[in-house]
Design an enzyme around this catalytic site. Structure first.
Site, PDB file in Angstrom:
ATOM      1  CG  ASN A   1      -0.313  -0.040   2.531  1.00  0.00           C
ATOM      2  OD1 ASN A   1       0.817  -0.495   2.655  1.00  0.00           O
ATOM      3  ND2 ASN A   1      -1.009   0.430   3.546  1.00  0.00           N
TER       4      ASN A   1
ATOM      5  CG  ASP B   1      -0.442  -4.006  10.670  1.00  0.00           C
ATOM      6  OD1 ASP B   1       0.006  -3.478   9.637  1.00  0.00           O
ATOM      7  OD2 ASP B   1      -1.643  -3.963  10.998  1.00  0.00           O
TER       8      ASP B   1
END
Length: 482
Positions: free
Chosen positions: A92, A337
């Site tokens: 992303n 993450d």
């Protein structure tokens, strides 16, 4: 040269000496990018542990397109500080890492890539060090988008990114392309949409890559649905939003035989489904993150949007179920993450603040304090969860310390003499990744001292145990706080 006397090998408990060159560039606490000295330093490393370097298959370094939050340079420095030798960059980026040629120079982030002389994000990231004139202290692989532009409407085209995979036309690749291959597929940040799921699974089947799935989808809501969301007056996200994706993809794995890896699993019902799928022998693996084992949604009342993430922090019962899934082996690995944001962005309130927290620089300490000190797993198992299993998911073999000793040991050594791992000797060492750990260290998390550009973590001020003391790649000391 740095010599560590009496250091323990993580999986055999053998006591050895470790010799490491110190004439390269390394990152140190308080001296980022400091030049290592040429003098010999000897340290009594009694109580320290030598282990394969940590690996994280789930990081967001915001480069290109959002480097005000994080860059490859700052993200890799943060990783090295946390004991990581290998990371997988999520797709992303801006533009998205989909393998497509950038044809609109006015698109967000496009100029940064095009000015480098390349026209895809993959090429830009593979050649980042040469473009920017830096030497990064961490190895990294790349994850390609499942959908074009990560828009969820059309699957990416294999012909646009297959050439970046390991083993494909390697003779025509330069060193940077060989060092930073595409090793997974994901639309991380979003689950693969139902409309293209079959196409994406076919991409995974044809390429042989794993589908790394963001197992959460919701159109409304900002935090976990329950008493805390009602107290805050914030729209809630039901826990079954995760299970729906997990159950859907388990069924597809059963149908297709494609390996699906579930990211940041956070609910008891999802762990139950994954546990059953594994018992069935399906090609399913999963990870969770430090925040899901250390925090419940009650943390929102204390930390506010610093504890806002996707999937959201769940109930206390789910937090305990997460630890149970780690303890019984349902969870294959731990990933951070790592998601940098500015504090100004995080101050926008629950409805507007972006999801995510950073985690690379305190993950080991948080997990050690909660899991090892809590009596749920051993030191060795934590290293497996943070080193061995993540490396295997990324298609790499973790460093075998004992095999290195066998290779490096002088044949004339006395049988009962202490063995030495001498990384100053010439020879093949490309695959070596090591971390030196102080499993007994107690320290306080200070986000202001992080090497990351970001400070968005709820763990600031936490007293934790276990700390990476040095990171080694090849024969180079890339980070040290010794």
């Amino acid at each position: 040269m740095l010599t560590l006397r009496n250091i323990k090998v993580w999986d055999t408990d053998e006591i050895i000496d470790l010799k490491v060159p110190t004439d390269g560039t390394l990152f140190e606490d308080g001296a980022r990018g400091a030049e290592g000295g040429n003098g010999d330093v000897e340290i009594d490393a009694t109580g320290l542990t030598l282990a394969p370097g940590f690996a994280d298959p789930h990081v967001h370094f915001r480069d290109p397109g959002q480097t005000y939050k994080e860059s490859m340079a700052s993200g890799c420095a943060a990783a090295a500080s946390g004991g990581y030798t290998d990371v997988l960059i999520m797709p992303n980026t801006v533009p998205a890492m989909d393998g497509e040629t950038i044809d609109d120079p006015d698109a967000p982030g496009a100029k940064e890539v095009l000015d480098s002389g390349y026209d895809t994000v993959i090429d830009y990231l593979q050649h980042y060090e040469a473009i920017h004139g830096v030497s990064l202290p961490v190895r990294y692989d790349l994850c390609v988008c499942a959908s074009k532009g990560r828009a969820g409407r059309e699957a990416t085209e294999l012909e646009h990114w297959r050439r970046y995979m390991p083993g494909v036309d390697d003779d025509s690749k330069d060193d940077a392309q060989l060092a930073h291959p595409v090793t997974a597929i994901s639309d991380d940040g979003s689950a693969v949409t139902p409309e293209i799921l079959d196409d994406v699974l076919e991409l995974a089947r044809e390429s042989g890559l794993c589908l790394i799935e963001h197992c959460e989808h919701h159109d409304t809501g900002a935090v976990n649905e329950g008493p805390v969301s009602r107290e805050l007056g914030v729209p809630g996200i039901p826990e079954d939003t995760e299970l729906k994706v997990v159950a859907r993809d388990i069924a597809k794995a059963r149908e297709t035989g494609v390996h699906v890896h579930f990211q940041h699993v956070s609910t008891a019902i999802s762990f139950d489904a994954i546990r059953a799928a594994k018992a069935e022998g399906l090609p399913i693996t999963c990870e969770t993150a430090p925040h899901y084992l250390a925090l419940s949604d009650e943390a929102l009342l204390k930390y506010g949007t610093l504890a806002k993430m996707n999937p959201p922090l769940r109930s206390e019962a789910d937090r305990k179920a997460t630890i149970a899934a780690i303890a019984d082996g349902t969870v294959d690995l731990l990933a951070t993450d790592h998601a940098p944001h500015t504090m100004e962005e995080k101050a926008r309130g629950f409805l507007e603040a972006p999801n995510g927290i950073i985690g690379l620089e305190c993950a080991y300490g948080v997990c050690h304090a909660k899991l090892v000190d809590g009596g749920f797993i051993s030191d060795k198992r934590l290293i497996e969860l943070m080193s061995v299993e993540p490396m295997r998911l990324m298609g790499h073999e973790p460093t075998d310390v004992t095999a290195l000793l066998d290779r490096e040991t002088d044949a004339s050594r006395e049988p009962d003499a202490k063995r030495v791992l001498d990384l100053t000797r010439p020879g093949e060492a490309d695959g070596i990744g090591l971390v030196v750990l102080d499993t007994a260290a107690e320290w306080t998390v200070d986000p202001e001292a992080f090497h990351s550009k970001a400070c968005n973590t709820p763990f600031g001020g936490w007293r934790v145990t276990g700390r990476p003391m040095a990171t080694i790649i090849g024969r180079n000391l890339t980070f040290s706080r010794l």
